[in-house]
Scaffold this motif. Structure first.
Motif, PDB file in Angstrom:
ATOM      1  N   LYS B  30      63.088  59.613  36.867  1.00  0.00           N
ATOM      2  CA  LYS B  30      63.089  60.978  36.467  1.00  0.00           C
ATOM      3  C   LYS B  30      63.748  61.403  34.707  1.00  0.00           C
ATOM      4  N   LEU B  31      64.145  60.893  34.128  1.00  0.00           N
ATOM      5  CA  LEU B  31      64.632  60.905  33.087  1.00  0.00           C
ATOM      6  C   LEU B  31      63.686  60.293  32.387  1.00  0.00           C
ATOM      7  N   GLY B  32      62.977  59.167  32.161  1.00  0.00           N
ATOM      8  CA  GLY B  32      61.745  58.531  32.335  1.00  0.00           C
ATOM      9  C   GLY B  32      60.680  59.683  32.450  1.00  0.00           C
ATOM     10  N   ILE B  33      60.215  60.192  33.013  1.00  0.00           N
ATOM     11  CA  ILE B  33      58.457  61.092  33.494  1.00  0.00           C
ATOM     12  C   ILE B  33      59.274  61.880  32.376  1.00  0.00           C
ATOM     13  N   TRP B  34      60.594  63.116  32.091  1.00  0.00           N
ATOM     14  CA  TRP B  34      60.895  64.074  31.524  1.00  0.00           C
ATOM     15  C   TRP B  34      60.442  63.972  30.007  1.00  0.00           C
ATOM     16  N   THR B  35      61.189  62.635  29.553  1.00  0.00           N
ATOM     17  CA  THR B  35      61.020  62.253  28.280  1.00  0.00           C
ATOM     18  C   THR B  35      59.433  61.845  27.653  1.00  0.00           C
ATOM     19  N   PHE B  36      58.988  61.197  28.616  1.00  0.00           N
ATOM     20  CA  PHE B  36      57.690  61.709  28.355  1.00  0.00           C
ATOM     21  C   PHE B  36      56.630  62.913  28.232  1.00  0.00           C
ATOM     22  N   LEU B  37      56.436  64.110  29.188  1.00  0.00           N
ATOM     23  CA  LEU B  37      56.116  64.903  28.799  1.00  0.00           C
ATOM     24  C   LEU B  37      57.012  65.847  28.044  1.00  0.00           C
ATOM     25  N   LEU B  38      57.741  65.907  27.706  1.00  0.00           N
ATOM     26  CA  LEU B  38      58.288  65.712  26.145  1.00  0.00           C
ATOM     27  C   LEU B  38      57.499  65.963  25.242  1.00  0.00           C
ATOM     28  N   THR B  39      56.782  64.066  25.081  1.00  0.00           N
ATOM     29  CA  THR B  39      55.645  64.036  24.591  1.00  0.00           C
ATOM     30  C   THR B  39      54.491  63.956  24.694  1.00  0.00           C
ATOM     31  N   GLU B  40      54.413  64.968  25.338  1.00  0.00           N
ATOM     32  CA  GLU B  40      53.302  65.729  25.574  1.00  0.00           C
ATOM     33  C   GLU B  40      53.534  66.471  24.661  1.00  0.00           C
ATOM     34  N   LEU B  83      46.867  76.795  42.497  1.00  0.00           N
ATOM     35  CA  LEU B  83      46.609  76.368  43.348  1.00  0.00           C
ATOM     36  C   LEU B  83      46.580  74.770  42.905  1.00  0.00           C
ATOM     37  N   SER B  84      46.274  74.604  42.289  1.00  0.00           N
ATOM     38  CA  SER B  84      46.268  72.634  42.281  1.00  0.00           C
ATOM     39  C   SER B  84      47.524  72.537  42.142  1.00  0.00           C
ATOM     40  N   SER B  85      48.579  73.041  41.690  1.00  0.00           N
ATOM     41  CA  SER B  85      50.254  72.855  41.247  1.00  0.00           C
ATOM     42  C   SER B  85      50.823  72.799  42.776  1.00  0.00           C
ATOM     43  N   PHE B  86      50.383  74.479  43.228  1.00  0.00           N
ATOM     44  CA  PHE B  86      50.692  74.368  44.613  1.00  0.00           C
ATOM     45  C   PHE B  86      50.622  73.209  45.539  1.00  0.00           C
ATOM     46  N   THR B  87      49.641  72.428  45.541  1.00  0.00           N
ATOM     47  CA  THR B  87      49.811  72.128  46.490  1.00  0.00           C
ATOM     48  C   THR B  87      50.013  71.325  46.209  1.00  0.00           C
ATOM     49  N   PHE B  88      49.800  69.907  44.795  1.00  0.00           N
ATOM     50  CA  PHE B  88      50.438  69.146  44.851  1.00  0.00           C
ATOM     51  C   PHE B  88      52.243  69.709  45.199  1.00  0.00           C
ATOM     52  N   GLY B 196      44.324  63.106  35.105  1.00  0.00           N
ATOM     53  CA  GLY B 196      45.485  63.248  36.358  1.00  0.00           C
ATOM     54  C   GLY B 196      44.262  63.030  37.670  1.00  0.00           C
ATOM     55  N   MET B 197      43.256  63.137  37.220  1.00  0.00           N
ATOM     56  CA  MET B 197      42.193  63.166  38.035  1.00  0.00           C
ATOM     57  C   MET B 197      42.416  61.198  39.468  1.00  0.00           C
ATOM     58  N   ILE B 198      42.400  60.822  37.989  1.00  0.00           N
ATOM     59  CA  ILE B 198      43.068  59.172  38.721  1.00  0.00           C
ATOM     60  C   ILE B 198      43.700  58.687  38.916  1.00  0.00           C
ATOM     61  N   LEU B 199      45.274  59.862  38.566  1.00  0.00           N
ATOM     62  CA  LEU B 199      46.447  59.419  39.078  1.00  0.00           C
ATOM     63  C   LEU B 199      46.431  60.147  40.551  1.00  0.00           C
ATOM     64  N   ILE B 200      46.152  61.005  40.863  1.00  0.00           N
ATOM     65  CA  ILE B 200      46.017  61.610  42.611  1.00  0.00           C
ATOM     66  C   ILE B 200      45.098  60.659  43.235  1.00  0.00           C
ATOM     67  N   PHE B 222      56.778  61.595  40.661  1.00  0.00           N
ATOM     68  CA  PHE B 222      57.065  62.370  38.660  1.00  0.00           C
ATOM     69  C   PHE B 222      55.527  62.194  38.730  1.00  0.00           C
ATOM     70  N   GLY B 223      54.606  62.479  39.741  1.00  0.00           N
ATOM     71  CA  GLY B 223      52.931  62.128  39.282  1.00  0.00           C
ATOM     72  C   GLY B 223      53.021  63.901  39.757  1.00  0.00           C
ATOM     73  N   ALA B 224      53.752  64.732  40.264  1.00  0.00           N
ATOM     74  CA  ALA B 224      53.370  65.774  40.183  1.00  0.00           C
ATOM     75  C   ALA B 224      53.934  67.072  38.663  1.00  0.00           C
ATOM     76  N   LEU B 225      54.854  66.052  38.437  1.00  0.00           N
ATOM     77  CA  LEU B 225      55.659  66.573  36.922  1.00  0.00           C
ATOM     78  C   LEU B 225      54.272  66.752  35.845  1.00  0.00           C
ATOM     79  N   TYR B 226      54.045  65.787  36.411  1.00  0.00           N
ATOM     80  CA  TYR B 226      52.722  65.955  35.177  1.00  0.00           C
ATOM     81  C   TYR B 226      52.252  66.937  35.110  1.00  0.00           C
ATOM     82  N   TRP B 227      51.341  66.819  36.263  1.00  0.00           N
ATOM     83  CA  TRP B 227      49.787  67.783  37.102  1.00  0.00           C
ATOM     84  C   TRP B 227      50.552  69.060  36.366  1.00  0.00           C
ATOM     85  N   HIS B 228      51.884  69.472  36.458  1.00  0.00           N
ATOM     86  CA  HIS B 228      52.628  71.005  36.949  1.00  0.00           C
ATOM     87  C   HIS B 228      52.660  70.873  34.996  1.00  0.00           C
ATOM     88  N   LEU B 229      52.749  70.004  34.295  1.00  0.00           N
ATOM     89  CA  LEU B 229      52.856  70.354  32.641  1.00  0.00           C
ATOM     90  C   LEU B 229      51.650  70.117  32.639  1.00  0.00           C
TER      91      LEU B 229
END
Lengths: 544, 245, 325
Positions: B30-40, B83-88, B196-200, B222-229
């Motif tokens: 969780k901390l890893g993905i949040w840190t990565f999102l910060l980078t993004e 919508l896509s964020s909601f379904t994810f 994101g599509m590759i990830l999904i 973690f994939g969903a967190l990326y998608w929300h960003l």
């Protein structure tokens, strides 16, 4: 391929040394050319390519990854008593990205013509320089290396947060970890910005979008802001780990607890934070507004304070210690002086008035080499000498190490002290040719540079000899108490059989030099200390 | 590696050897993905800085140029992404509850939304290209400081050609900046949608293999967190480019 | 002892002739700048001496041969930490203020400053005086405030005159400025300090400081050279003032661009394989649209002189090129 952080650390180590020799070879040619005015060995174009490759290889492929990626990878999980970093696969990917970045730079070199300087200033890099392919390769290389650096920082940050053993609170962490932690913050927050900036340079070259090119309505000064937003904090990506290594060296070889632990720890974080808001001091004469320059100048002076605090604390650590001048300690003491010079000469460059004359002269060249080489590379080497016994389970030849360190120190000062004077006398940097009156300074510089080159060969030859035929190393040859020394002479792939017991990382009184044993022995029974110092018949200390 | 035999802990199969337990592994990830999102975020913020600097240099040019973007399509895309964020997000819940089939359906909807977003984006891009609404360095740009430099095809087809002729050369010289930053921002965002599509797709594959369940839903989370960003960045892009005039 | 003889040499404030650290002090700004330089030098020299002395002393005093065991001593002391945080902070703040004041003094040129326009291009400088006179050498009147407006034709450059302690980047697409008052007669080096490509280190010229009378004499002589000199001599003057020699030799040596002597009237091979006669029209086209016809073996990198050369100047330039054998 391996996921073991220690193996990856060593792979980084040798890749970085290889790159250091490549970057070093370029600078030997540069110094040979500058021995006397006029064209001697290479043409002006070749010269410009040489300093560009020297700068970008040394920055992106050597100094930035040096301590964090090589030493950090090897030492950090051990110091934490962890079995590995948080994300071993990501760690391996960082290394692959590093190799890919190196390949890009070699491709750029083979394409020839990369002549922008490592700073890639627009519009020269985006439209004027004829080296289209070489610039694209270099820019993509730096971009990929940026992600290698980001992922390493991310990995270490998460590892330090989540994988400390029970009992190791923040203020019981070795200072090297504090330094790496602060470094990681900068890597994570600053590196993406250089990534996007370099990407824009590439897009601008390929499609002429003209964001930085004034001929298409763009803003070249914007490029400088974005470039230095990363590249000034990057100075601290290079320097903070060096300061972390320093704290370990000075304390271990004085056999004394580090003085002012909390101040050193927090000053690392302070430096990391403040380093983000000083970038404009690279741009006093670039055409940014005077108000902006004034603000940057003021903040720049404040970043000097935590650095000074560290130096004072290191010196105070020596007080009433029992100092052994091992090669690592020689590096440590040399850094106190060299970083002293590097830091103090920064005052002239931070002051708005004096910087105008000194900006973009050899004074600046010398200043940042004192910090980048005199501090960061010296700490890298000091750290290698310190942790080497754990790398291959063999000792280095201490006599050769001492010669290497001393010659490097001598060569370094010969090279760069005269450059301060050449700078105040007005010799601009990146000059292929120069006026007669600068010849003396340049000649001393060149002699010094070749001495540095020789000492580097000596130092690395010593490494290789140790791997082939070095004496077996005891588990804890320096009597240090951080957890990495509490492992087998060559640490097991899983590092620790049982979760290690955490104590004060600087309580060096646990071990004592025993003349009869020729090694360090525990002074009292310590729980969870499986690897006591083994007797070592012929000491590697070059004492008395 | 020989880790499992040497460690004293009893590991369940989803926990990597270097973690003590599943909770530590989850927290670490969780901390890893949040840190990565910060980078993004920082990665995009570089472009946002470029945007605001260029806008600040020529506010009237940016205000004028925004009219050429299709607000309706932009709004539609905003809805698609929301919508896509909601379904994810629903998918994450499905994964936690072990509802493999529902997770599969939600991921497919998310994937289709992402594809739809890219389709609409393609519509916008090709329209811009045909009209010559491009950066000034492009040979297809309708806005050239010197009108003689405009490509004859663009002159013949572009509905903007008439407007372009009425502008001053300086104005035409600057207006390419707007489209430069428009394509950079939306292009970089588009690349993130593709990733994101590759990830999904990868998550769908693993779901089909039956990887996810109450004990193992980290990858979906973690994939969903990326998608929300990615979604959130678009929420910023849309008004900055399409709406502010 | 070397030290007693060296120290005064190093630490002495500069007289006009320059010294160990600096070139001559040739402008009003140089005096202030050097004075701050030496202030910081003494201060940081003191700190550095303390650092070196204490490390050496501690290493000698607490060497393990003398002290096999570390002696008990405190490992932290808030008072001393605060002292060595606050004292440097105060000193640094003071240095900042000094630099800030110096910078403010440099900010605004006096309203009656003499204005010179400087154009930087790869790889030469061109200076234009208020009456339109052009020169590749920076001529200056002694004791008069001079404001130099800076513009670039291509990439970043930076105008740097060490003797005046002035430097300013020249940014394409905008105007920058710097100003100073020359305080010393003589000739001083002018450098480009921002990397600008192949011949960056050759983008050098001279600043000549004249007395006011000599300056006026130079200006009036340089101003109407077009009428006073023969066309060939005038052409030579234009060739020099536009910095053509930075790339084009007139002695038969190919540089960045082709050599120009003995060319006029000859057939010229072009990079696209065709050829062209080196005549007045070709010279004219090459000046206005330099990338239209590229001589074989050279790069299309010459900047345009559109708007910088009137017909008269182009005419004498052609005469000059004709005369070169």
């Amino acid at each position: 391929m391996t996921l073991d952080h220690k193996r990856l650390g060593l792979m980084y180590l040798w890749s970085i040394i290889a790159m250091m020799f490549l970057g070093g070879a370029f600078v030997m040619l540069i110094r040979a050319e500058l021995f006397s005015p006029g064209e001697d060995f290479v043409s002006a174009d070749t010269f410009n390519q040489l300093f560009t490759l020297h700068g970008s290889i040394m920055v992106f492929l050597v100094i930035i990854p040096s301590i964090p990626a090589a030493l950090g990878n090897f030492v950090l999980p051990l110091m934490l008593g962890a079995k590995d970093v948080a994300f071993p696969k990501l760690n391996r990917m960082s290394y692959h990205l590093y190799v890919m970045g190196a390949i890009f730079f070699v491709a750029s070199m083979l394409a020839t013509g990369l002549d922008t300087g490592w700073t890639f200033y627009a519009p020269y890099s985006t439209s004027e320089s004829p080296a289209h392919r070489a610039i694209l390769f270099a820019v993509f290389g730096a971009f990929v290396l940026g992600f290698s650096s980001i992922f390493t920082g991310l990995n270490f940050l998460v590892t330090i947060h989540k994988m400390r053993p029970p009992g190791m609170t923040w203020f019981k962490m070795p200072l090297f970890l504090w330094a790496i932690y602060a470094t990681s913050i900068i890597q994570i927050l600053a590196t993406p910005v250089i990534g996007i900036t370099l990407l824009l340079v590439a897009v601008e070259r390929m499609l002429e979008i003209g964001i930085f090119n004034p001929a298409l309505g763009g803003d070249p000064v914007l490029f400088q802001h974005m470039f230095w937003f990363y590249s000034h904090p990057a100075v601290y990506i290079m320097l903070l780990p060096a300061m972390g290594v320093m704290s370990e060296l000075i304390s271990t070889y004085s056999r004394k607890s580090i003085f002012g632990y909390r101040y050193i720890a927090l000053s690392s974080v302070a430096i990391a934070v403040v380093s983000f808001v000083v970038w404009g001091h690279h741009m006093y004469v670039s055409g940014q507004s005077v108000l902006v320059s004034v603000l940057f100048s003021a903040i720049t002076f404040f970043v000097a304070v935590p650095s000074a605090v560290k130096v004072f604390n290191w010196i105070a650590t020596l007080y009433k210690g029992s100092i052994r001048l091992t090669s690592s300690m020689i590096y440590g003491l040399a850094i106190i002086w060299l970083f002293g010079i590097g830091g103090l000469t920064g005052l002239w460059l931070a002051a708005l008035e004096t910087d105008i004359h000194l900006h973009d002269t050899y004074f600046v060249v010398s200043h940042f080499h004192f910090v980048m080489v005199g501090s960061a590379i010296m700490a890298f080497l000091g750290g290698i000498h310190h942790w080497w016994p754990k790398f291959y389970g063999t000792m280095l030849n201490e006599k050769v190490s001492l010669w290497g360190a001393s010659l490097l120190f001598l060569g370094f000062n010969l090279t760069f002290l005269p450059q301060f004077i050449a700078g105040t006398q007005g010799m601009p940097r990146r000059y292929f040719d120069y006026a007669e009156r600068f010849e003396g300074y340049n000649q001393i510089s060149t002699v010094g540079a070749f001495l540095m080159g020789f000492s580097m060969l000596l130092i690395v030859a010593n490494f290789l000899r140790s791997i082939r035929s070095g004496k077996p190393a005891p588990a804890n040859p320096w009597g240090a108490v951080t957890l990495e020394w509490n492992t087998a002479p060559i640490p097991d792939p899983h590092n620790f059989d049982d979760a290690p017991v955490v104590g004060d990382p600087y309580d060096l009184s646990i071990f004592k030099w025993d003349e009869a044993e020729g090694g360090y022995v525990p002074t009292r029974p310590v729980p969870g200390l499986p690897y006591i110092a083994l007797p070592n018949a012929d000491s590697t200390e070059s004492q008395h | 590696m020989t880790e499992s035999s040497a460690t004293s802990h009893v590991h369940d199969e989803h926990v990597a050897h270097h973690f003590d337990d599943a909770a530590q592994q989850f927290e670490t990830g969780k901390l890893g993905i949040w840190t990565f999102l910060l980078t993004e975020v920082l990665f995009f913020s570089g472009l946002f800085v470029v945007y605001s600097t260029l806008r600040n240099n020529n506010p009237e040019v940016f205000a004028y140029a925004a009219q050429f973007l299709d607000t309706k399509l932009g709004f539609l895309n905003t809805c698609v992404l929301l919508l896509s964020s909601f379904t994810f997000a629903l998918g994450v819940r499905n994964a936690m509850l072990g509802q493999t089939k529902a997770l599969g359906i939600n991921l497919v909807i998310t994937f289709l939304c992402a594809a739809g977003f890219m389709g609409i984006k393609y519509q916008e891009y090709s329209h811009k290209y045909h009209e010559g609404l491009l950066w000034s360095g492009s040979e297809h740009s309708v806005f050239k400081a010197n009108l003689d430099d405009v490509h004859p095809e663009i002159r013949a087809h572009s509905s903007v050609w008439g407007d372009a002729q009425k502008l001053t050369p300086e104005f035409r010289h600057e207006i390419g900046q707007f489209f430069a930053i428009y394509f950079c921002l939306t292009g970089l965002h588009g690349i993130h949608v593709l990733l994101g599509m590759i990830l999904i797709a990868w998550l769908l594959m693993r779901n089909a293999r039956g990887d996810f369940g109450p004990n193992n839903f980290n990858a979906v989370d973690f994939g969903a967190l990326y998608w929300h960003l990615v979604d959130l960045i678009w929420i910023f892009l849309f008004p900055l480019l399409y709406l502010i005039a | 002892m070397i030290l007693p003889t060296l120290l005064p040499l190093i630490l002495q404030q500069q007289d006009g002739e320059g010294g160990f650290f600096f070139p001559p002090v040739a402008s009003d700004l140089a005096i202030a700048s050097d004075s701050l330089f030496f202030t910081i030098l003494y201060l940081s020299g003191l700190f550095f001496a303390i650092i070196v002395f204490t490390t050496l002393y501690f290493v000698w005093k607490y060497h393990h041969t003398k002290c096999p065991e570390p002696q008990p001593s405190p490992v932290h002391n808030n008072t001393i930490e605060i002292i060595w945080t606050v004292v440097p902070t105060i000193l640094l703040a003071w240095i900042f203020m000094e630099g800030f004041e110096g910078c403010l003094a440099r900010k605004t040129p006096p309203p009656d400053a003499y204005e010179i326009h400087a154009q930087g291009r790869k790889w030469s400088w061109n200076f234009t005086y208020p009456d339109g006179t052009e020169s590749s050498v920076l001529h200056l009147p002694l004791g008069k405030a001079v404001r130099v407006n800076l513009a670039s034709s291509d990439v970043l450059h930076s105008l740097f005159v060490p003797a005046f302690r002035v430097k300013m980047d020249v940014v394409p697409g905008r105007y920058e400025q710097l100003w100073f008052t020359p305080t010393m007669l003589g000739e001083f080096d002018v450098y480009c300090a921002e990397y600008c490509g192949t011949n960056h280190s050759a983008m050098i010229t001279t600043a000549v400081v004249h007395s006011q009378e000599d300056f006026d004499a130079w200006l009036s002589e340089a101003g109407d050279f077009m009428t006073k000199l023969s066309p060939i001599e005038a052409g030579e003057r234009v060739f020099a003032s536009k910095g053509c020699a930075a790339c084009h030799s007139v002695a038969g040596v190919a540089g960045i661009g082709p050599a120009l002597n003995g060319r006029f009237g000859q057939e010229r091979k072009l990079s696209d394989g065709s050829s062209v006669t080196f005549d007045a029209n070709y010279v004219r086209e090459s000046l206005l649209d330099p990338t239209a016809k590229i001589a074989d073996g050279f790069q299309p990198i010459m900047p345009t002189f559109q708007g910088q050369l009137d017909d008269d100047k182009m005419r004498v330039l052609v005469e000059y090129l004709k005369s070169l054998q």
